[in-house]
Design a protein around this motif. Sequence first.
Motif, PDB file in Angstrom:
ATOM      1  N   TYR A  77      78.468  57.235  41.471  1.00  0.00           N
ATOM      2  CA  TYR A  77      77.474  56.767  40.493  1.00  0.00           C
ATOM      3  C   TYR A  77      76.958  57.979  39.736  1.00  0.00           C
ATOM      4  CZ  TYR A  77      73.477  54.499  38.331  1.00  0.00           C
ATOM      5  OH  TYR A  77      72.591  54.002  37.417  1.00  0.00           O
ATOM      6  N   THR A  78      76.915  57.891  38.406  1.00  0.00           N
ATOM      7  CA  THR A  78      76.417  58.988  37.580  1.00  0.00           C
ATOM      8  C   THR A  78      74.908  58.843  37.419  1.00  0.00           C
ATOM      9  OG1 THR A  78      78.509  59.031  36.377  1.00  0.00           O
ATOM     10  CG2 THR A  78      76.641  60.189  35.378  1.00  0.00           C
ATOM     11  N   THR A  81      72.913  57.668  34.193  1.00  0.00           N
ATOM     12  CA  THR A  81      73.239  56.372  33.594  1.00  0.00           C
ATOM     13  C   THR A  81      71.987  55.495  33.524  1.00  0.00           C
ATOM     14  OG1 THR A  81      75.453  56.482  34.556  1.00  0.00           O
ATOM     15  CG2 THR A  81      74.698  54.331  33.793  1.00  0.00           C
ATOM     16  N   ASN A  83      70.750  52.121  34.014  1.00  0.00           N
ATOM     17  CA  ASN A  83      71.099  50.842  34.630  1.00  0.00           C
ATOM     18  C   ASN A  83      69.808  50.197  35.121  1.00  0.00           C
ATOM     19  OD1 ASN A  83      71.917  48.667  36.174  1.00  0.00           O
ATOM     20  ND2 ASN A  83      73.577  49.771  37.207  1.00  0.00           N
ATOM     21  N   GLY A 225      77.414  52.452  35.360  1.00  0.00           N
ATOM     22  CA  GLY A 225      77.184  53.762  35.984  1.00  0.00           C
ATOM     23  C   GLY A 225      78.086  54.050  37.162  1.00  0.00           C
ATOM     24  N   THR A 301      76.813  54.571  27.687  1.00  0.00           N
ATOM     25  CA  THR A 301      76.833  54.377  29.142  1.00  0.00           C
ATOM     26  C   THR A 301      77.207  55.635  29.905  1.00  0.00           C
ATOM     27  OG1 THR A 301      79.155  53.721  29.176  1.00  0.00           O
ATOM     28  CG2 THR A 301      77.521  51.979  28.804  1.00  0.00           C
ATOM     29  N   GLU A 303      80.070  56.591  30.442  1.00  0.00           N
ATOM     30  CA  GLU A 303      81.251  56.315  31.246  1.00  0.00           C
ATOM     31  C   GLU A 303      82.472  56.948  30.597  1.00  0.00           C
ATOM     32  OE1 GLU A 303      81.973  52.617  33.006  1.00  0.00           O
ATOM     33  OE2 GLU A 303      79.887  51.977  32.908  1.00  0.00           O
TER      34      GLU A 303
END
Length: 909
Positions: A77-78, A81, A83, A225, A301, A303
Amino acid sequence: MHVVTSRVFFLFLVLTAAFGLIWAGLYNIQVTKTEYYQQKAMANVFQEVQTTGQRGCIYDRSGRPLAVNIKTRELFYTPDTVNPNLNQSIDFLLDLIAKSHEEISLDQEFPIGYNENAGFYFKDDYNVTTNEIGLYNFIAEIYGTSRDQLTSQQKEVSAEEAFWQVCDHTFGIEHTDIDRMLQIAQIRYAIFSGRFNQTHPVRIMRQISESTEAKIMERHADFVGFSVEDTYTRQYPEGELFAHIVGYVGKISDQELEEKKEQGSSYEVDDTIGKSGLELTFEDKLRGKTGTKRIELNADTMERVSETDLTQADPGDSIFLTIDSEVQKQVYDALYKQIKSLLLDKITGQKSDDGSTYSVEDILIALIDNNFIPSQTLESSGQPYASSLLSMYQSESVSQLEALQDLILNQKSVAVGSYNEIQKDLYDYMIENMRDAEHLSYDYQKDEAIYPAYKAGQMSPYAFLSYAISHNYLDVSSYGIDKGTDADQALEEIIHMELDKLEQGSQFRNRIYHYLIESGAFPAVDFMDLLYENGLISDADGSREKLNSGELAPIDCLKAKISQDEITPADIDLDPCSGSVVVSDPTSGEVLAMVSYPTYDPNLFMNDVDYFNRIVADQSGPLVFRAVNETRAIGSTFKMCTAIAGLDQGVITKDTVVHDNVVFEYANSPDKPRCWNEAGHGDVNVVTALDHSCNYFFYNVGYLLCHPDKDHKFEDYVGLDTLASYAERLGLASKTGIEISETEPHASDSDAVRSSIGQGTTAYSCANLNRYTNTLADGGIVRDLYLVDAVHDSRGRSDWTREDHTAQSGISQDILDTVKEGMRMMVTDEHAKELSVLDAVGIHTAGKTGTAQEREDRPDHSLFTGYAPLDDPEISISVVIPFGGGSSNAIPVFRDLVADYYGLSLDSK
């Protein structure tokens, strides 16, 4: 004129049309499609990052893998992010992995645990007694403040209160099932802990199945994320067998990163680096070569959209060792077998003051002390016998604390010497805590007015602590008490606080359990049932029913479990529980095996937080590479050095005869050293003295090396310097040159007479002993020991050259032959029957036993060093078993290993 005008007009129309198109385009970009182009621009964010090639592998001499890289798919998981539904995403994830029986694997431990019986609790690493700073840092994080700004109320928050703070305020977790809330909190805390390095993803799962990955991809909108990446995990196929030699890797620390940056190396904050063993020593060779790749990110995002290699990363070098895995295992098995045998022989049911024999209670207490039974199991398993013990513990704890408080505060004149054993111990623990926390200064030990009486137990705690307050040895303000407070009131407050703190500590906990077991309040048979019911020992052999029916005694049940390796010597941590062996080729210094027991599994140590914590806390010291880092007195194995010094210096000859009078009168100490043989050895020369290990003869050599006058007066340093110089010349008193970190050996600097038999302040490792043995076996040539045979780059080319360090000791062959004659006689004489089996099958050896005393309340160390075959040495073997109970106990390891090396079957094995 009209033509010109028409041309100008035409040009005007063209320019107007062109500008109109341009304007329309700009309007389209900036107004009509503003959002479209903004999104397109935001969707094309590029980063150039460095990549590191796969880490090089490590192999044994036959090419068997010892350290390799296993490709895995991991879930990350970043942290940066956005979320807004992160808790819901985690809840979905937990549902998915529950169905597929996969596991969450976090690098960051969550400080709070939960058990139905015990409720919420702070884990051992976040206990106010064991790690106050770690606990307060966590509390500060969840309250959104700093450790320095915590209120006294926040510092005293319970684990349950902290948990609800985490759920309701820090992370906003919906109230559902406690276990599910705890799982979500654990993941949220791991992500929260990665907030300071937001571009580096936080690992959530180390291995994710294809089906779980597919389901996450299908519900991409629910997992903003989250990403699945190819990673390479370091794996050690031989596990415990090579743990100390190969070492392990881990995430680079802040300090290591800073050091590498200063050296110009391109390490990043999440990089892996060698932490110990060859992984550390050869970090620069093993680490892959850096490359560069361009990553395209969706700016909305963050991503990853795509990635392109700009420069290729290359794999690191491969390392090939001199050790054969099969030989290493033979050595490990032989050492472990002997340590276990020695321990079993000592479990007689009788308690002893010197550790020569053990009762059942000794073993059970040792299992508690070394956390074989986790504190959580004892205090929260909910099983019948554990619950019974917990109930007894809680009752006894209250009773003992009340009794101690009453003694200190109400029976103010009762001296410590009048306390019973448990009261003395608990009071000592309390004083130790006060000193460790720097409330109580050590300066009171310099106060001649009270310290002698206090030390002798003739002073009451109340009188001592009152005196300590009045003389500023005890700082009341460090407890938050005003210095103007009445002394009696201050002392009462301090005692209450210290007793509360005492109750939280492991020393107090273990001491109460000791009492319950020693007193018989909790019988041994019940304790064995506790081990069975919590799965710590197995009932596959039907032993539990026999135990409860009386058919099997607790002591026999316990010994059976040790024999079956369900309980190991390291688990018990009583003498002996450790040892080391080094096997090498004396003609080259090539290490054939190097073993240290106890050991650990680096695969679990890197990846399992509970295992990591258990190994770090294990009092038997599994992380210590005893073969190179445990230095001790080597006893009579030093006598070859003393003999060589005496012969070379001319204070004795091969024909010098000394009569063993048992007590040597000329040492510079009030207590005169004695020969181990109380009957004496009669007349001995240097050869027979080595054979019989006659202390008296070598005391005399040490004495003569000091050049005493006619009145037997001498300076110890004269003989000590001579002994140290010969130890250096023979390769004993210097590092072995091995490629991993080793402890500096220490030649004795006290008492030349005792130092002549390997006592004094002598401190050498098993590897030092082995190198010295090689020097004797190979005609006086001193060679470094080495583990690494070759280093190859990714194309198979040699990428490293070992520096060959050899030196001549300068000892004549006649002197070496004399000493080796004594070593040969030692293994063939009547007192060495265990080694005569080797001669019977045609393998002639030479060697020397060693017994070294370190403490009067513990057994002597056991040592043996030798080589084979006699005339053309191929192997030398050195064995050290600390507190093993005497030199003869190390002989079977040497014997069995020689037999294994030559493929022999000995009936006595």
